[in-house]
Design an enzyme around this catalytic site. Sequence first.
Site, PDB file in Angstrom:
ATOM      1  N   HIS A  19     -13.363  -3.270  20.884  1.00 40.83           N
ATOM      2  CA  HIS A  19     -12.264  -3.824  20.169  1.00 40.83           C
ATOM      3  C   HIS A  19     -11.258  -4.836  21.037  1.00 40.83           C
ATOM      4  O   HIS A  19     -10.728  -5.764  20.880  1.00 40.83           O
ATOM      5  CB  HIS A  19     -10.415  -2.637  20.294  1.00 40.83           C
ATOM      6  N   LYS A  43     -11.729   7.437   5.831  1.00 42.44           N
ATOM      7  CA  LYS A  43     -12.110   8.952   6.412  1.00 42.44           C
ATOM      8  C   LYS A  43     -11.020   9.684   7.580  1.00 42.44           C
ATOM      9  O   LYS A  43     -10.202   8.753   7.238  1.00 42.44           O
ATOM     10  CB  LYS A  43     -13.679   8.431   7.510  1.00 42.44           C
ATOM     11  N   ARG A  92     -20.993  -6.769  14.699  1.00 41.35           N
ATOM     12  CA  ARG A  92     -21.878  -6.434  15.878  1.00 41.35           C
ATOM     13  C   ARG A  92     -22.899  -6.301  15.494  1.00 41.35           C
ATOM     14  O   ARG A  92     -23.699  -7.681  14.853  1.00 41.35           O
ATOM     15  CB  ARG A  92     -21.474  -4.369  16.260  1.00 41.35           C
ATOM     16  N   SER A 130     -16.131   3.752  17.599  1.00 44.82           N
ATOM     17  CA  SER A 130     -15.129   4.249  17.551  1.00 44.82           C
ATOM     18  C   SER A 130     -15.844   5.606  17.653  1.00 44.82           C
ATOM     19  O   SER A 130     -14.981   6.384  17.805  1.00 44.82           O
ATOM     20  CB  SER A 130     -13.305   4.288  16.605  1.00 44.82           C
TER      21      SER A 130
END
Length: 173
Positions: A19, A43, A92, A130
């Site tokens: 990030h 979530k 990504r 993460s």
Amino acid sequence: MRKSIAVYPGSFDPITLGHLDIIERGLEIFDRLIVAVARNTGKTPLFRIEERLDLARRALGADSRLEVDTFDGLLVNYVRGKGAHVILRGLRAVSDFEYEFQVAQTNHQLDRGIETLFLMTSIPYAFLSSSVVKEVASLHGPVDSFVPPVVREALKKKFFSGNLLHKDSDHDP
Ligand code: ADP
């Protein structure tokens, strides 16, 4: 002169070096960058919204070009309210593409005046997320190469003090 403002939204649960890389590079492109931490992530987050904000602020330090904020509800409304026209996202692996494409299309349909721009991940962070960080930390593995020191310490506390048994929800009053 009109300043170019971009909003970089995400869960940041917690903020990682991947990030931070996108933020640094975003600052090379835009005059101002707003890191917008999503209140609701879909979530159950490991870190409460206040914790995610605090970690992002401490990891980023003081920079007049940066704002760390939280948002709720429709992202395009938030972006518009901030006077921004760009949503910044990181990409990504190919696996990010389909979801990001869908969200970007939806946001563009909701507000034609807002564009989503993508920065490709830097190679060292190509597989960093993460979720991976949380998994490694939960197994007491070293996360030094994934997160800034403030986040490493916060993860240590979460996983060593038994906090996980009482994981807070963002929906708590
Ligand atoms: P979200 O739940 O909205 O995906 P994240 O905090 O996981 O929130 O990610 C926020 C943004 O940062 C996304 O665009 C994501 O693709 C990007 N991102 C996360 N990790 C990396 C990384 N290692 N390299 C580049 N971009 C990343």
